[in-house]
Design a protein around this motif. Structure first.
Motif, PDB file in Angstrom:
ATOM      1  N   PRO A  41       0.921  -1.244   0.049  1.00  0.00           N
ATOM      2  CA  PRO A  41       0.263  -0.113   0.276  1.00  0.00           C
ATOM      3  C   PRO A  41       0.861   1.194  -0.068  1.00  0.00           C
ATOM      4  O   PRO A  41       0.382   2.333  -0.515  1.00  0.00           O
ATOM      5  N   ASP A  42       1.465   1.198   0.634  1.00  0.00           N
ATOM      6  CA  ASP A  42       2.793   2.394   0.943  1.00  0.00           C
ATOM      7  C   ASP A  42       4.113   1.783   0.248  1.00  0.00           C
ATOM      8  O   ASP A  42       4.919   2.989   0.977  1.00  0.00           O
ATOM      9  N   TYR A  43       4.446   1.321  -0.501  1.00  0.00           N
ATOM     10  CA  TYR A  43       6.109   0.866  -0.308  1.00  0.00           C
ATOM     11  C   TYR A  43       5.765  -0.461  -1.757  1.00  0.00           C
ATOM     12  O   TYR A  43       4.853  -1.027  -2.099  1.00  0.00           O
ATOM     13  N   ALA A  44       7.506  -0.106  -2.801  1.00  0.00           N
ATOM     14  CA  ALA A  44       7.210  -0.497  -3.907  1.00  0.00           C
ATOM     15  C   ALA A  44       8.586  -0.681  -4.501  1.00  0.00           C
ATOM     16  O   ALA A  44       9.151   0.398  -4.066  1.00  0.00           O
ATOM     17  N   THR A  45       8.952  -1.760  -4.880  1.00  0.00           N
ATOM     18  CA  THR A  45      10.393  -1.674  -5.602  1.00  0.00           C
ATOM     19  C   THR A  45      10.382  -1.859  -7.143  1.00  0.00           C
ATOM     20  O   THR A  45       8.964  -2.890  -7.385  1.00  0.00           O
ATOM     21  N   LEU A  46      11.265  -1.442  -7.387  1.00  0.00           N
ATOM     22  CA  LEU A  46      11.290  -2.348  -8.982  1.00  0.00           C
ATOM     23  C   LEU A  46      13.130  -2.730  -9.632  1.00  0.00           C
ATOM     24  O   LEU A  46      14.083  -2.520  -9.010  1.00  0.00           O
ATOM     25  N   LYS A  47      12.939  -3.546 -10.057  1.00  0.00           N
ATOM     26  CA  LYS A  47      14.482  -4.363  -9.765  1.00  0.00           C
ATOM     27  C   LYS A  47      14.600  -4.677 -11.188  1.00  0.00           C
ATOM     28  O   LYS A  47      14.268  -5.659 -11.222  1.00  0.00           O
ATOM     29  N   LEU A  48      15.637  -4.247 -11.992  1.00  0.00           N
ATOM     30  CA  LEU A  48      16.641  -4.304 -12.909  1.00  0.00           C
ATOM     31  C   LEU A  48      17.845  -5.550 -12.514  1.00  0.00           C
ATOM     32  O   LEU A  48      18.656  -5.009 -11.886  1.00  0.00           O
ATOM     33  N   THR A  49      17.579  -6.705 -13.397  1.00  0.00           N
ATOM     34  CA  THR A  49      19.385  -7.337 -13.287  1.00  0.00           C
ATOM     35  C   THR A  49      19.561  -7.692 -14.692  1.00  0.00           C
ATOM     36  O   THR A  49      18.655  -8.162 -15.529  1.00  0.00           O
ATOM     37  N   GLU A  50      21.034  -7.362 -14.602  1.00  0.00           N
ATOM     38  CA  GLU A  50      21.693  -7.787 -16.302  1.00  0.00           C
ATOM     39  C   GLU A  50      22.829  -8.162 -16.152  1.00  0.00           C
ATOM     40  O   GLU A  50      23.936  -6.972 -15.373  1.00  0.00           O
ATOM     41  N   GLU A  51      23.163  -9.345 -16.643  1.00  0.00           N
ATOM     42  CA  GLU A  51      24.112 -10.148 -16.140  1.00  0.00           C
ATOM     43  C   GLU A  51      24.800 -10.635 -14.399  1.00  0.00           C
ATOM     44  O   GLU A  51      24.327 -10.913 -13.652  1.00  0.00           O
ATOM     45  N   ASN A  52      25.508  -9.651 -14.523  1.00  0.00           N
ATOM     46  CA  ASN A  52      26.453  -9.307 -12.616  1.00  0.00           C
ATOM     47  C   ASN A  52      26.007  -7.896 -12.371  1.00  0.00           C
ATOM     48  O   ASN A  52      26.925  -6.772 -11.539  1.00  0.00           O
ATOM     49  N   SER A  58      24.354  -3.595  -7.615  1.00  0.00           N
ATOM     50  CA  SER A  58      25.370  -3.788  -6.857  1.00  0.00           C
ATOM     51  C   SER A  58      25.961  -5.408  -8.321  1.00  0.00           C
ATOM     52  O   SER A  58      24.754  -5.205  -8.926  1.00  0.00           O
ATOM     53  N   ALA A  59      27.154  -4.812  -8.740  1.00  0.00           N
ATOM     54  CA  ALA A  59      28.004  -4.870  -9.646  1.00  0.00           C
ATOM     55  C   ALA A  59      29.148  -5.592  -9.179  1.00  0.00           C
ATOM     56  O   ALA A  59      29.897  -5.504  -8.599  1.00  0.00           O
ATOM     57  N   ALA A  60      29.798  -6.155 -10.690  1.00  0.00           N
ATOM     58  CA  ALA A  60      30.786  -7.312 -10.064  1.00  0.00           C
ATOM     59  C   ALA A  60      31.486  -7.050 -11.519  1.00  0.00           C
ATOM     60  O   ALA A  60      30.566  -8.642 -12.344  1.00  0.00           O
ATOM     61  N   LEU A  61      31.904  -5.954 -12.089  1.00  0.00           N
ATOM     62  CA  LEU A  61      32.847  -6.163 -13.870  1.00  0.00           C
ATOM     63  C   LEU A  61      33.967  -7.108 -13.641  1.00  0.00           C
ATOM     64  O   LEU A  61      34.466  -7.149 -12.834  1.00  0.00           O
ATOM     65  N   PRO A  62      34.417  -7.359 -14.996  1.00  0.00           N
ATOM     66  CA  PRO A  62      35.602  -7.893 -14.820  1.00  0.00           C
ATOM     67  C   PRO A  62      36.976  -7.373 -13.835  1.00  0.00           C
ATOM     68  O   PRO A  62      37.765  -8.168 -13.747  1.00  0.00           O
ATOM     69  N   ASP A  63      37.126  -6.610 -14.384  1.00  0.00           N
ATOM     70  CA  ASP A  63      38.054  -5.241 -14.364  1.00  0.00           C
ATOM     71  C   ASP A  63      37.999  -4.657 -12.639  1.00  0.00           C
ATOM     72  O   ASP A  63      38.797  -3.822 -11.739  1.00  0.00           O
TER      73      ASP A  63
END
Length: 253
Positions: A110-121, A145-150
């Motif tokens: 009712p008073d809180y909403a979330t949107l979660k987007l995930t692309e690879e890492n 939250s990100a885990a890039l190769p470098d």
């Protein structure tokens, strides 16, 4: 070819003069290659190319009744800073999110909403809050939250005290212009052609409430048009006044 010198027919002084002349001739006729010193040059490391405008994606969240409760349409670009594993120094990188690679989910209350987007890492989570007293909502939190190769280690940053994308219940928030949302020292988010409605969705986006950037774009043409209208009015009034004065100069016979 050096001539054969016979001592019995040539005095010593002549022999010495001849040898000296041959030595001088040999010195001037010998080719001497110049010494070339090569200087080492090093080109600076190429900087990563800045991506163009991100593609606009469409995302939604459904509740337990399989009814859409959150709608979002936007292009997203990440600005992140992290420690490079190859250089050991802090680097800055700009990344576009690609809608065709993104998996989206979320939740509605009712008073809180979330949107979660995930692309690879990479995972980006939007949190929206609704004030039931004023019927106003806003973007209250962003988490990345990100885990890039470098990356030397995974980057996890969040801020739950934001105050962006303010709108009215039943209406959508719209910002067509590029807008930068500062989240933490190491992360900011650029949005493009954004329209979002986290509460009071009734099938599609409600009437849009535009951001200040879009309102400023509309205000400039209005000001210019008003200025032109005033200028035309002044010209017409000056013409009418001048015409009346010219008629006043004549008398009826």
């Amino acid at each position: 070819m050096i001539p054969i010198i016979r001592k019995q027919n040539m005095p010593v002084g002549a022999i010495f003069s001849l040898l000296l002349a041959l030595t001088i001739q040999q010195t001037f006729t010998t080719d001497v290659s110049p010494t070339v010193v090569a200087h080492e040059t090093s080109s600076p490391p190429a900087s990563p190319a800045t991506p163009g405008l991100p593609e606009r994606g469409n995302y939604n969240v459904t509740n337990t009744n399989d009814t859409v409760c959150l709608l979002a349409r936007m292009g997203l670009q990440l600005n992140i800073s992290f420690i490079s594993s190859s250089h050991g120094k802090t680097v800055h990188e700009v990344l576009n999110l690609h809608p065709n690679l993104i998996k989206f989910s979320g939740s509605c209350a009712p008073d809180y909403a979330t949107l979660k987007l995930t692309e690879e890492n990479i995972t980006l989570t939007f949190s929206f809050s609704l004030n039931s007293t004023s019927n106003k909502y806003h973007l209250s939190g962003l988490e990345l939250s990100a885990a890039l190769p470098d990356m030397a280690e995974r980057l996890v940053v969040s801020n739950t005290s934001l105050n962006y994308m303010m709108g009215t219940l039943g209406h959508s928030y719209m910002c067509q212009k590029e807008k930068t949302l500062s989240v933490t020292q190491d992360f900011s988010l650029n949005t493009f052609q954004l329209q979002v409605q986290p509460f009071g969705v009734n099938g599609d986006f409600g009437a849009a409430e535009e951001c200040e950037l879009d309102e400023d774009d509309m205000l400039i043409p209005i000001i210019v048009g008003a200025a032109l209208a005033v200028l035309v009015l002044i010209v017409i009034l000056a013409y009418l006044i001048g015409r009346n004065r010219s008629h006043a100069g004549y008398q009826t016979i």
